[in-house]
Scaffold this active site. Structure first.
Site, PDB file in Angstrom:
ATOM      1  N   VAL A  95       0.827  -1.207   0.000  1.00  0.00           N
ATOM      2  CA  VAL A  95       0.000   0.000   0.000  1.00  0.00           C
ATOM      3  C   VAL A  95       0.862   1.258   0.000  1.00  0.00           C
ATOM      4  O   VAL A  95       0.341   2.372  -0.062  1.00  0.00           O
ATOM      5  CB  VAL A  95      -0.999  -0.008   1.188  1.00  0.00           C
ATOM      6  CG1 VAL A  95      -2.010  -1.136   1.008  1.00  0.00           C
ATOM      7  CG2 VAL A  95      -0.277  -0.153   2.530  1.00  0.00           C
ATOM      8  N   HIS A 111      -4.441  -4.226  -2.844  1.00  0.00           N
ATOM      9  CA  HIS A 111      -4.885  -4.055  -1.458  1.00  0.00           C
ATOM     10  C   HIS A 111      -5.077  -2.586  -1.087  1.00  0.00           C
ATOM     11  O   HIS A 111      -5.073  -2.242   0.086  1.00  0.00           O
ATOM     12  CB  HIS A 111      -3.891  -4.724  -0.496  1.00  0.00           C
ATOM     13  CG  HIS A 111      -3.921  -6.224  -0.566  1.00  0.00           C
ATOM     14  ND1 HIS A 111      -2.919  -7.031  -0.067  1.00  0.00           N
ATOM     15  CD2 HIS A 111      -4.838  -7.075  -1.094  1.00  0.00           C
ATOM     16  CE1 HIS A 111      -3.229  -8.302  -0.279  1.00  0.00           C
ATOM     17  NE2 HIS A 111      -4.381  -8.362  -0.906  1.00  0.00           N
ATOM     18  N   GLY A 179       9.102 -11.053  -2.978  1.00  0.00           N
ATOM     19  CA  GLY A 179       8.921 -10.536  -1.630  1.00  0.00           C
ATOM     20  C   GLY A 179       7.551 -10.720  -1.019  1.00  0.00           C
ATOM     21  O   GLY A 179       7.075  -9.856  -0.293  1.00  0.00           O
ATOM     22  N   ALA A 223      15.507  -8.941  -2.780  1.00  0.00           N
ATOM     23  CA  ALA A 223      15.034  -8.432  -4.073  1.00  0.00           C
ATOM     24  C   ALA A 223      15.952  -7.332  -4.609  1.00  0.00           C
ATOM     25  O   ALA A 223      16.114  -7.194  -5.819  1.00  0.00           O
ATOM     26  CB  ALA A 223      13.610  -7.902  -3.920  1.00  0.00           C
TER      27      ALA A 223
HETATM   28  P1  OAD Z   1       4.666 -10.980   4.395  1.00  0.00           P
HETATM   29  O1  OAD Z   1       5.151 -10.218   5.585  1.00  0.00           O
HETATM   30  O2  OAD Z   1       3.681 -12.072   4.624  1.00  0.00           O
HETATM   31  O3  OAD Z   1       5.904 -11.616   3.641  1.00  0.00           O
HETATM   32  C1  OAD Z   1       7.030 -10.857   3.336  1.00  0.00           C
HETATM   33  C2  OAD Z   1       7.932 -11.708   2.490  1.00  0.00           C
HETATM   34  O4  OAD Z   1       9.032 -10.898   2.093  1.00  0.00           O
HETATM   35  C3  OAD Z   1       8.518 -12.936   3.200  1.00  0.00           C
HETATM   36  O5  OAD Z   1       8.308 -14.069   2.405  1.00  0.00           O
HETATM   37  C4  OAD Z   1      10.012 -12.615   3.303  1.00  0.00           C
HETATM   38  O6  OAD Z   1      10.823 -13.775   3.112  1.00  0.00           O
HETATM   39  C5  OAD Z   1      10.200 -11.671   2.142  1.00  0.00           C
HETATM   40  N1  OAD Z   1      11.336 -10.743   2.270  1.00  0.00           N
HETATM   41  C6  OAD Z   1      11.893 -10.214   3.384  1.00  0.00           C
HETATM   42  N2  OAD Z   1      12.919  -9.403   3.073  1.00  0.00           N
HETATM   43  C7  OAD Z   1      13.017  -9.406   1.716  1.00  0.00           C
HETATM   44  C8  OAD Z   1      13.878  -8.782   0.776  1.00  0.00           C
HETATM   45  N3  OAD Z   1      14.859  -7.964   1.154  1.00  0.00           N
HETATM   46  N4  OAD Z   1      13.676  -9.034  -0.549  1.00  0.00           N
HETATM   47  C9  OAD Z   1      12.687  -9.857  -0.954  1.00  0.00           C
HETATM   48  N5  OAD Z   1      11.855 -10.482  -0.103  1.00  0.00           N
HETATM   49  C10 OAD Z   1      11.997 -10.257   1.214  1.00  0.00           C
HETATM   50  O7  OAD Z   1       4.087  -9.895   3.361  1.00  0.00           O
HETATM   51  P2  OAD Z   1       3.125 -10.097   2.125  1.00  0.00           P
HETATM   52  O8  OAD Z   1       3.295 -11.445   1.529  1.00  0.00           O
HETATM   53  O9  OAD Z   1       3.271  -8.911   1.251  1.00  0.00           O
HETATM   54  O10 OAD Z   1      -2.632  -7.659   3.315  1.00  0.00           O
HETATM   55  O11 OAD Z   1       1.719 -10.032   2.828  1.00  0.00           O
HETATM   56  C11 OAD Z   1       0.589 -10.182   2.033  1.00  0.00           C
HETATM   57  C12 OAD Z   1      -0.560  -9.410   2.617  1.00  0.00           C
HETATM   58  O12 OAD Z   1      -0.773  -9.799   3.958  1.00  0.00           O
HETATM   59  C13 OAD Z   1      -0.351  -7.933   2.720  1.00  0.00           C
HETATM   60  O13 OAD Z   1      -0.635  -7.240   1.525  1.00  0.00           O
HETATM   61  C14 OAD Z   1      -1.295  -7.537   3.788  1.00  0.00           C
HETATM   62  C15 OAD Z   1      -0.933  -8.625   4.766  1.00  0.00           C
HETATM   63  O14 OAD Z   1      -1.759  -8.849   5.755  1.00  0.00           O
HETATM   64  C16 OAD Z   1      -3.533  -6.754   3.658  1.00  0.00           C
HETATM   65  O15 OAD Z   1      -3.272  -5.767   4.306  1.00  0.00           O
HETATM   66  C17 OAD Z   1      -4.891  -7.080   3.149  1.00  0.00           C
END
Ligand code: OAD
Length: 231
Positions: A95, A111, A179, A223
């Protein structure tokens, strides 16, 4: 990675892409929701129970996003878009506005976005960078006087414009996901759609996502390092 003239790239990004910009991920240690349970701040029920708490939370997130700068991952994706034009589609669960500030023009925020709000009744989103905290009055609609809420898709709500997302998924030749933990649907299921179509599916991140098995390739690393090299 080389793209041919007939290629269409669908990119899905998650919180990990903004991690190197200092924005905490949701599920990582030190994650954004620590101290705030998700259901206390990001659900329609939370809004009904305590809109002031919800606005304090999203005001804090506005402050954090305003202080952050785009990183090399955002820039690499913006550069790929410049080369591919409308054969490139970026769908983000984030967001924040770091993709746009890196130069991306075709960003779909499935989202919602931190810097828009909408009336609970009229529903039309409008630009809003204000902070509603420290006793500030909560915003109300200039037209109908009803409450104004963050233009964010909360848990239990339907992501924005799923039709355009699935239309793009159906014609993509490559799915690139970066990510995201693969734990929140429907985004976590995009790779299954792509897998069924037999297209290339690549994941970029420091650890395997929950839906890792559906990807044809997993590139482990931050990333900010993997995307500029890959693209
Ligand atoms: P998460 O917090 O679930 O996952 C973050 C991911 O980023 C993990 O798999 C990490 O391994 C990865 N990560 C961490 N550091 C990184 C880096 N430097 N480069 C690449 N990857 C990295 O976040 P989301 O999957 O985005 O929804 O969460 C999905 C949704 O859940 C969000 O949009 C939000 C949340 O609740 C709503 O608000 C509706």
């Amino acid at each position: 990675m080389r793209f041919e003239a007939e290629d269409r790239v669908f990119v899905l990004t998650g919180a990990g892409v903004s991690a190197a910009s200092g924005l905490a991920t949701f599920r990582g240690s030190g994650g954004l929701w620590n101290g705030h349970r998700v259901e206390d701040v990001a659900t329609p029920e939370a809004w009904e129970a305590d809109p002031g708490l919800v606005w304090r939370f999203y005001s804090m997130r506005r402050r954090d996003a305003l202080a952050a700068q785009p990183n090399a991952a955002h820039v690499a994706l913006a550069e790929l878009e410049k080369q591919m034009g409308d054969r490139f589609y970026l769908c983000t669960q984030n967001v924040d506005d770091l993709h746009e500030r890196a130069g991306s023009e075709r960003v779909h925020h499935m989202h919602g976005t931190l810097f828009e709000s909408r009336c609970v009744w009229c529903e039309k989103p409008f630009a809003d960078r204000a902070f509603y905290e420290d006793g500030a009055a909560l915003p109300v609609c200039a037209e109908c006087g009803r409450a104004v809420r963050p233009h964010i898709v909360w848990f239990g709500e339907v992501p924005l414009d799923l039709n355009s997302i699935f239309r793009e998924l159906e014609r993509a030749t490559v799915l690139l996901v970066a990510g995201t933990s693969g734990s929140v649907y429907p985004a976590a299921g995009f790779v299954d759609v792509a897998h069924r179509r037999g297209i290339e599916t690549i994941y970029v991140g420091p650890e395997e996502p929950l839906n890792a098995r559906a990807f044809s390739e997993i590139l482990l690393g931050p990333a900010t390092e993997v995307l500029p090299t890959l693209l």
